[in-house]
Motif scaffolding. Sequence first.
Motif, PDB file in Angstrom:
ATOM      1  N   GLY A  63       3.595   4.014  -9.031  1.00 57.76           N
ATOM      2  CA  GLY A  63       3.038   3.582  -7.591  1.00 57.76           C
ATOM      3  C   GLY A  63       2.081   2.650  -8.011  1.00 57.76           C
ATOM      4  O   GLY A  63       1.659   1.410  -7.596  1.00 57.76           O
TER       5      GLY A  63
ATOM      6  N   LEU B  52      -4.835   7.932   3.738  1.00 56.57           N
ATOM      7  CA  LEU B  52      -4.291   8.658   2.469  1.00 56.57           C
ATOM      8  C   LEU B  52      -5.365   9.294   1.760  1.00 56.57           C
ATOM      9  O   LEU B  52      -5.205  10.223   1.004  1.00 56.57           O
ATOM     10  CB  LEU B  52      -3.108   7.811   2.116  1.00 56.57           C
TER      11      LEU B  52
ATOM     12  N   PRO C 176      -5.682  10.439  -4.089  1.00 58.28           N
ATOM     13  CA  PRO C 176      -4.846  11.464  -4.347  1.00 58.28           C
ATOM     14  C   PRO C 176      -5.315  12.654  -4.638  1.00 58.28           C
ATOM     15  O   PRO C 176      -6.108  13.092  -5.384  1.00 58.28           O
ATOM     16  CB  PRO C 176      -4.106  10.970  -5.558  1.00 58.28           C
TER      17      PRO C 176
ATOM     18  N   LEU D 130       2.790   8.715  -8.988  1.00 59.55           N
ATOM     19  CA  LEU D 130       1.493   8.113  -8.960  1.00 59.55           C
ATOM     20  C   LEU D 130       1.183   6.820 -10.157  1.00 59.55           C
ATOM     21  O   LEU D 130       0.882   5.928  -9.553  1.00 59.55           O
ATOM     22  CB  LEU D 130       0.214   8.932  -9.235  1.00 59.55           C
TER      23      LEU D 130
ATOM     24  N   CYS E 200      -5.966   3.268   3.244  1.00 57.66           N
ATOM     25  CA  CYS E 200      -6.814   3.875   2.348  1.00 57.66           C
ATOM     26  C   CYS E 200      -7.460   5.057   2.918  1.00 57.66           C
ATOM     27  O   CYS E 200      -7.615   6.162   2.516  1.00 57.66           O
ATOM     28  CB  CYS E 200      -7.606   2.790   1.834  1.00 57.66           C
TER      29      CYS E 200
ATOM     30  N   MET F 148       0.800  -1.250   0.058  1.00 59.28           N
ATOM     31  CA  MET F 148       0.013   0.021  -0.164  1.00 59.28           C
ATOM     32  C   MET F 148       1.145   1.315   0.024  1.00 59.28           C
ATOM     33  O   MET F 148       0.430   2.291  -0.783  1.00 59.28           O
ATOM     34  CB  MET F 148      -0.925   0.131   1.156  1.00 59.28           C
ATOM     35  N   CYS F 149       1.948   0.934   0.549  1.00 63.90           N
ATOM     36  CA  CYS F 149       2.906   2.229   0.853  1.00 63.90           C
ATOM     37  C   CYS F 149       3.666   2.516  -0.729  1.00 63.90           C
ATOM     38  O   CYS F 149       3.684   3.665  -1.267  1.00 63.90           O
ATOM     39  CB  CYS F 149       4.060   2.108   1.772  1.00 63.90           C
TER      40      CYS F 149
ATOM     41  N   PRO G   6       1.527  10.379  -2.728  1.00 64.88           N
ATOM     42  CA  PRO G   6       1.227  10.978  -1.587  1.00 64.88           C
ATOM     43  C   PRO G   6       2.159  10.937  -0.405  1.00 64.88           C
ATOM     44  O   PRO G   6       2.186  12.130   0.238  1.00 64.88           O
ATOM     45  CB  PRO G   6      -0.138  10.436  -1.449  1.00 64.88           C
ATOM     46  N   ILE G   7       2.638  10.055  -0.322  1.00 61.54           N
ATOM     47  CA  ILE G   7       3.620   9.920   0.823  1.00 61.54           C
ATOM     48  C   ILE G   7       4.879  10.895   0.362  1.00 61.54           C
ATOM     49  O   ILE G   7       5.339  11.480   1.306  1.00 61.54           O
ATOM     50  CB  ILE G   7       4.163   8.353   1.110  1.00 61.54           C
TER      51      ILE G   7
ATOM     52  N   TYR H 237       5.158  14.303  -9.114  1.00 60.39           N
ATOM     53  CA  TYR H 237       4.097  13.696  -8.298  1.00 60.39           C
ATOM     54  C   TYR H 237       3.110  12.571  -9.046  1.00 60.39           C
ATOM     55  O   TYR H 237       2.907  11.525  -8.700  1.00 60.39           O
ATOM     56  CB  TYR H 237       3.204  14.849  -7.563  1.00 60.39           C
TER      57      TYR H 237
ATOM     58  N   LEU I  17       1.842   1.772  -3.278  1.00 60.55           N
ATOM     59  CA  LEU I  17       0.501   2.247  -4.410  1.00 60.55           C
ATOM     60  C   LEU I  17       0.622   3.836  -3.832  1.00 60.55           C
ATOM     61  O   LEU I  17       0.223   4.668  -5.020  1.00 60.55           O
ATOM     62  CB  LEU I  17      -0.704   1.489  -3.765  1.00 60.55           C
ATOM     63  N   TYR I  18       0.838   4.367  -2.865  1.00 65.12           N
ATOM     64  CA  TYR I  18       0.659   5.762  -2.226  1.00 65.12           C
ATOM     65  C   TYR I  18       1.967   6.488  -2.390  1.00 65.12           C
ATOM     66  O   TYR I  18       2.137   7.423  -1.440  1.00 65.12           O
ATOM     67  CB  TYR I  18      -0.054   5.834  -0.948  1.00 65.12           C
TER      68      TYR I  18
END
Length: 272
Positions: A264, A239, A242, A261, A236, A103-104, A110-111, A257, A106-107
């Motif tokens: 990811g 975060l 997006p 995305l 989910c 999941m990290c 945003p992270i 960014y 995937l994100y």
Amino acid sequence: MIPHILLATAVALSYVAAIRINIPVLLRAADRSDPAVIRYRMTRILFLCVFLFVTLPLILLYGLNSYELPWEVIKQFGIVPGYTVNGDFGEDSVNVLRYIGIMCVLYMGPIAHYIFNESQSVLNDFFFSFLVLTGVRDHIFAPITEEFVYRAGVIATLKPVLTNSQIMRWLPALFGLAHVHHGYNLFYNEGHPLGFTLLNVGFQLIYTSIFGLLANKVFLDTGCNLWCAIAVHVICNLLGFPSFEMRSTHPRWFIIYCSLLCTGLYLFYILL
């Protein structure tokens, strides 16, 4: 098969019913983030989960003859690492960490955005995300209870009569529909226009159905490890979808960014 599907539908609808039926008069017009509303709903949902944990194995065992022993249903729930269908504590624990990592990935966009632009408020964000009542509801209580009902309860009911692929196709829409009731709050309590409400509900239906598909896959692929689904749900909720608000304020960063995305999303698909 039909009794199992009806029971699964009743279990899924019970979550919404618990917070929507027989609401005290003083709370009917209150905002969903009102502390009194949150405490009332959390209490009702907690009682519902305890009720399902006690009664659902008995119904499946003695009413529908779907399992031979009540402990088999508890294994299907996947609440205790090591006491799952998979049956391996080490593997169950590793799977939780694995899906947190996925999941990290995937994100990652945003992270990265948070680390480089908003990390100075990390303690404040942690406080409001996990220590205040709304944060506890959104990032702890809701993921645990929703996954117990929609993953553990519903899937344990359906597994004796449906294959995993059939569950994957049917169940996500049910999870998505269970979130449509938020439209009632938008339209009647917050006074938003009907068009805005329908658009919001439509987006939420699609988004939550896709999440339901993901959570079902995670739950089934890990041998009914509920904590993997909970971990995915927490991330989910934390975060969210997006944001693209930096497009005008940080145009160069926005390109990076968006690249993150896409990267990811691609790596998430590969790893999943």
